[in-house]
Design a protein around this motif. Sequence first.
Motif, PDB file in Angstrom:
ATOM      1  N   SER A 282     -18.350   0.659 -16.098  1.00 23.50           N
ATOM      2  CA  SER A 282     -18.637   2.086 -16.342  1.00 23.50           C
ATOM      3  C   SER A 282     -17.336   2.873 -16.452  1.00 23.50           C
ATOM      4  O   SER A 282     -17.223   3.802 -17.263  1.00 23.50           O
ATOM      5  CB  SER A 282     -19.500   2.650 -15.207  1.00 23.50           C
ATOM      6  OG  SER A 282     -20.720   1.928 -15.130  1.00 23.50           O
ATOM      7  N   SER A 283     -16.360   2.515 -15.642  1.00 22.95           N
ATOM      8  CA  SER A 283     -15.054   3.172 -15.713  1.00 22.95           C
ATOM      9  C   SER A 283     -14.394   2.894 -17.067  1.00 22.95           C
ATOM     10  O   SER A 283     -13.861   3.805 -17.718  1.00 22.95           O
ATOM     11  CB  SER A 283     -14.182   2.650 -14.568  1.00 22.95           C
ATOM     12  OG  SER A 283     -12.876   3.153 -14.663  1.00 22.95           O
ATOM     13  N   ASP A 284     -14.465   1.642 -17.497  1.00 18.57           N
ATOM     14  CA  ASP A 284     -13.864   1.286 -18.792  1.00 18.57           C
ATOM     15  C   ASP A 284     -14.524   2.053 -19.941  1.00 18.57           C
ATOM     16  O   ASP A 284     -13.873   2.357 -20.947  1.00 18.57           O
ATOM     17  CB  ASP A 284     -14.010  -0.225 -19.053  1.00 18.57           C
ATOM     18  CG  ASP A 284     -13.042  -1.045 -18.211  1.00 18.57           C
ATOM     19  OD1 ASP A 284     -12.221  -0.444 -17.487  1.00 18.57           O
ATOM     20  OD2 ASP A 284     -13.118  -2.295 -18.270  1.00 18.57           O
ATOM     21  N   GLN A 285     -15.822   2.347 -19.805  1.00 23.53           N
ATOM     22  CA  GLN A 285     -16.510   3.094 -20.864  1.00 23.53           C
ATOM     23  C   GLN A 285     -15.939   4.512 -20.989  1.00 23.53           C
ATOM     24  O   GLN A 285     -15.819   5.047 -22.084  1.00 23.53           O
ATOM     25  CB  GLN A 285     -18.020   3.168 -20.589  1.00 23.53           C
ATOM     26  CG  GLN A 285     -18.733   1.831 -20.609  1.00 23.53           C
ATOM     27  CD  GLN A 285     -18.562   1.100 -21.916  1.00 23.53           C
ATOM     28  OE1 GLN A 285     -17.622   0.331 -22.081  1.00 23.53           O
ATOM     29  NE2 GLN A 285     -19.454   1.332 -22.864  1.00 23.53           N
ATOM     30  N   VAL A 286     -15.598   5.114 -19.857  1.00 23.28           N
ATOM     31  CA  VAL A 286     -14.996   6.451 -19.890  1.00 23.28           C
ATOM     32  C   VAL A 286     -13.627   6.379 -20.575  1.00 23.28           C
ATOM     33  O   VAL A 286     -13.291   7.211 -21.428  1.00 23.28           O
ATOM     34  CB  VAL A 286     -14.858   7.039 -18.466  1.00 23.28           C
ATOM     35  CG1 VAL A 286     -14.195   8.410 -18.505  1.00 23.28           C
ATOM     36  CG2 VAL A 286     -16.221   7.118 -17.779  1.00 23.28           C
TER      37      VAL A 286
ATOM     38  N   THR B 186     -14.494   9.938  -8.219  1.00 24.34           N
ATOM     39  CA  THR B 186     -13.669   8.732  -8.137  1.00 24.34           C
ATOM     40  C   THR B 186     -14.306   7.546  -8.849  1.00 24.34           C
ATOM     41  O   THR B 186     -13.814   6.427  -8.721  1.00 24.34           O
ATOM     42  CB  THR B 186     -13.437   8.361  -6.653  1.00 24.34           C
ATOM     43  OG1 THR B 186     -14.697   8.379  -5.985  1.00 24.34           O
ATOM     44  CG2 THR B 186     -12.498   9.344  -5.982  1.00 24.34           C
ATOM     45  N   ASP B 187     -15.378   7.787  -9.597  1.00 24.57           N
ATOM     46  CA  ASP B 187     -16.044   6.610 -10.150  1.00 24.57           C
ATOM     47  C   ASP B 187     -15.585   6.225 -11.559  1.00 24.57           C
ATOM     48  O   ASP B 187     -16.255   5.464 -12.232  1.00 24.57           O
ATOM     49  CB  ASP B 187     -17.575   6.716 -10.046  1.00 24.57           C
ATOM     50  CG  ASP B 187     -18.091   8.051 -10.452  1.00 24.57           C
ATOM     51  OD1 ASP B 187     -19.195   8.407 -10.057  1.00 24.57           O
ATOM     52  OD2 ASP B 187     -17.375   8.761 -11.179  1.00 24.57           O
ATOM     53  N   PHE B 188     -14.438   6.728 -11.970  1.00 30.82           N
ATOM     54  CA  PHE B 188     -13.738   6.070 -13.081  1.00 30.82           C
ATOM     55  C   PHE B 188     -12.247   6.106 -12.745  1.00 30.82           C
ATOM     56  O   PHE B 188     -11.796   6.935 -11.933  1.00 30.82           O
ATOM     57  CB  PHE B 188     -14.035   6.715 -14.434  1.00 30.82           C
ATOM     58  CG  PHE B 188     -13.516   8.115 -14.588  1.00 30.82           C
ATOM     59  CD1 PHE B 188     -12.257   8.366 -15.105  1.00 30.82           C
ATOM     60  CD2 PHE B 188     -14.298   9.204 -14.217  1.00 30.82           C
ATOM     61  CE1 PHE B 188     -11.780   9.659 -15.227  1.00 30.82           C
ATOM     62  CE2 PHE B 188     -13.831  10.500 -14.349  1.00 30.82           C
ATOM     63  CZ  PHE B 188     -12.558  10.723 -14.861  1.00 30.82           C
TER      64      PHE B 188
ATOM     65  N   TYR C 209      -8.321   3.306  -7.517  1.00 29.54           N
ATOM     66  CA  TYR C 209      -9.725   3.620  -7.846  1.00 29.54           C
ATOM     67  C   TYR C 209     -10.624   2.401  -7.677  1.00 29.54           C
ATOM     68  O   TYR C 209     -11.785   2.518  -7.290  1.00 29.54           O
ATOM     69  CB  TYR C 209      -9.833   4.187  -9.272  1.00 29.54           C
ATOM     70  CG  TYR C 209      -9.397   5.632  -9.341  1.00 29.54           C
ATOM     71  CD1 TYR C 209     -10.277   6.663  -9.048  1.00 29.54           C
ATOM     72  CD2 TYR C 209      -8.093   5.976  -9.654  1.00 29.54           C
ATOM     73  CE1 TYR C 209      -9.886   7.999  -9.077  1.00 29.54           C
ATOM     74  CE2 TYR C 209      -7.685   7.305  -9.687  1.00 29.54           C
ATOM     75  CZ  TYR C 209      -8.585   8.312  -9.400  1.00 29.54           C
ATOM     76  OH  TYR C 209      -8.188   9.622  -9.415  1.00 29.54           O
ATOM     77  N   ASP C 210     -10.086   1.218  -7.966  1.00 25.69           N
ATOM     78  CA  ASP C 210     -10.897   0.010  -7.829  1.00 25.69           C
ATOM     79  C   ASP C 210     -11.323  -0.184  -6.365  1.00 25.69           C
ATOM     80  O   ASP C 210     -12.432  -0.649  -6.084  1.00 25.69           O
ATOM     81  CB  ASP C 210     -10.092  -1.207  -8.310  1.00 25.69           C
ATOM     82  CG  ASP C 210     -10.986  -2.407  -8.558  1.00 25.69           C
ATOM     83  OD1 ASP C 210     -11.805  -2.352  -9.494  1.00 25.69           O
ATOM     84  OD2 ASP C 210     -10.884  -3.390  -7.795  1.00 25.69           O
TER      85      ASP C 210
END
Length: 633
Positions: A217-221, A249-251, A409-410
């Motif tokens: 989901s982070s990579d999609q952002v 913090t979710d991306f 973030y991870d």
Amino acid sequence: MKRTLGTCYYPEQWPSKMWTEDARRMVDAGLTWVRIGEFSWAKLEPTPGNYCWEWLDQAIQTLGDAGLKVVLGTPTATPPRWMLTRHPDMLAVDVEGRPRKFGSRRHYCFSHEPYQAECAKIVGLMAARYGANPYVAAWQTDNEYGCHDTTISYSDAARAAFQDWLALRYGSVDQLNVDWGNTFWSMDYGSFAEVDLPNLTVTEANPAHCLAFRRFSSDQVVAFNRRQVDLIRAQTDAPITHNYMGRITDFDHFAVGDDLDFASWDSYPLGFLEDRVGADAARQRAFARQGDPDFQALHHDLYRAVGKGRWWVMEQQPGPVNWAPYNPTPLPGMVRLWSWEAFAHGAEAVCYFRWRQAPVAQEQLHAGLLRPDSVDAGVMEELKQVTAELADASDVAPLQAPVAIIFDYDADFAWTVQPHGAGLSYFGLILDVYRGLRRLGLSVDILPASARDFAGYGLVMVPGMMAMADDLKAALGASDAQVVYGPRTGARNAEMGIPTPLPPAIPSLDVTVVAIESLRPDCPIPLTTGGHVINYRDVLEGGAEPVLHTATGEAVAMRDGKQTYLGGWLDGAALHIFLQDLCEKAGIATLDLPDGVRVRDTGTERFWFNYTDAAVTCHGRTIDAAGVVREAR
Ligand code: GAL
């Protein structure tokens, strides 16, 4: 770089005959920047493929002619209603499987390819039309990615994209099964097409599955943002930013930031106080009209790192907001304090949200610099004071802090997947450590997980970094700094498994975490030095020297040379003693500050901030309630 001020303006919300006078008053107030455009898609493309640029041409011209520099926002946070008719499946889907409806904003799913194409079209056209416009001096992509819980979507589009992402990451479904430990509960998959999103499972889904979905989901952002940046950059040399939000913090903001020229964020100190800071009721009451004394500062330091040194406050709260549980008026002086605090942390610009209070729609109770009848709101006096003070202030003058905290973030994703105790979060741990350092009068740098050069730091803190790369461990071990790992640092491998040898597996630090536990809020563990372990504890064994003990004699921290593993989440009192001792070892001078007083150094100045509602005398100087003292260094 000069320190400058600005505001957020919505020309499309006001008759064009008001624009000239608005622009004149902005300049009179000392503003340099005006951000526009970010919610205007329905005005720019009222029906599919039918574009109306003339009003925006005129708005930019009017603002620019008055002497303002425009930050132009891409309008992709607010897709118009027709978009939904064209792409009914573009909506983000919540964890319960419910589509999020049209009628506010940010209702799109990052993974929906036809929506991405619509965005690319309008952004490409905007960039082509305004890329060379001399008045457009900066660009902003979208608006507050992730705000309103919008990073993660459980849509069909997300499922398909997730399966592709998994195939790329794992290569074969057998590898995925091994890495995730799918033999447990017979969860093995026969193909990537069988892997669903980790919501609506009967009980908890596999943490490795959940972590993979968060990373995806982070990579999609990141990809969504990059597509816009590429289109804009092809047409302009003006710098490009995105306005991040508080405690989203979710991306991975560092990954988004890698594609941008500077970072910016939206600072709403009173808006954040109840829901995002995590403070108890007494603290909320004490700072009800000021905001938490460390929350904004932490974001300033975090986003300075995300922007590789270059950052702004794109939206600064100017009065009461409308969206928090309670919406008080800031104490007189706080808007000035917040502005100077941003500059003290290295901001190049502070822009106030918004120019004029809107009489209609969702934010009609949100203060602006002007009242809805265009009369100056009270805050204008404070703004004029800041403008006057800026006239003879020094330029942005960066200074490396003596202390750094690694922010990953991870790790936040991993803690979210597996907090292990109610309410525990990585961000909460980082905020506590940051607060502890600031109570000692320290300026703090935030570093990304990719940092390998620690030259110049006396102390580096690495709390809660669940998966830690070996070469980061090696770089920290080889540095001259005192390094503090833990709690929960190195606790997992990259796929959320418990590594063996057991954590933290730090070379030349003979400590092993042999067990862990989380603690009820009413069951803290007392320490011999005073204060307590709260929330979470690693049980430690090994040959390193125990340097902090529970009242019953168990080791809470163990040290080998300059490396320390801290196995407990410490409360404020315990952290204060622990950090003070470390700073002494590192040769870092500290101050003992009362709660609510904070210090920040730049290359040329020392700033003192008083977040309390009474004057404070501290280290020989008196700081007014909500006051700022600036001293040359
Ligand atoms: C921000 C947002 C603005 C406005 C503001 C109100 O989060 O970016 O568009 O909604 O909040 O406080």
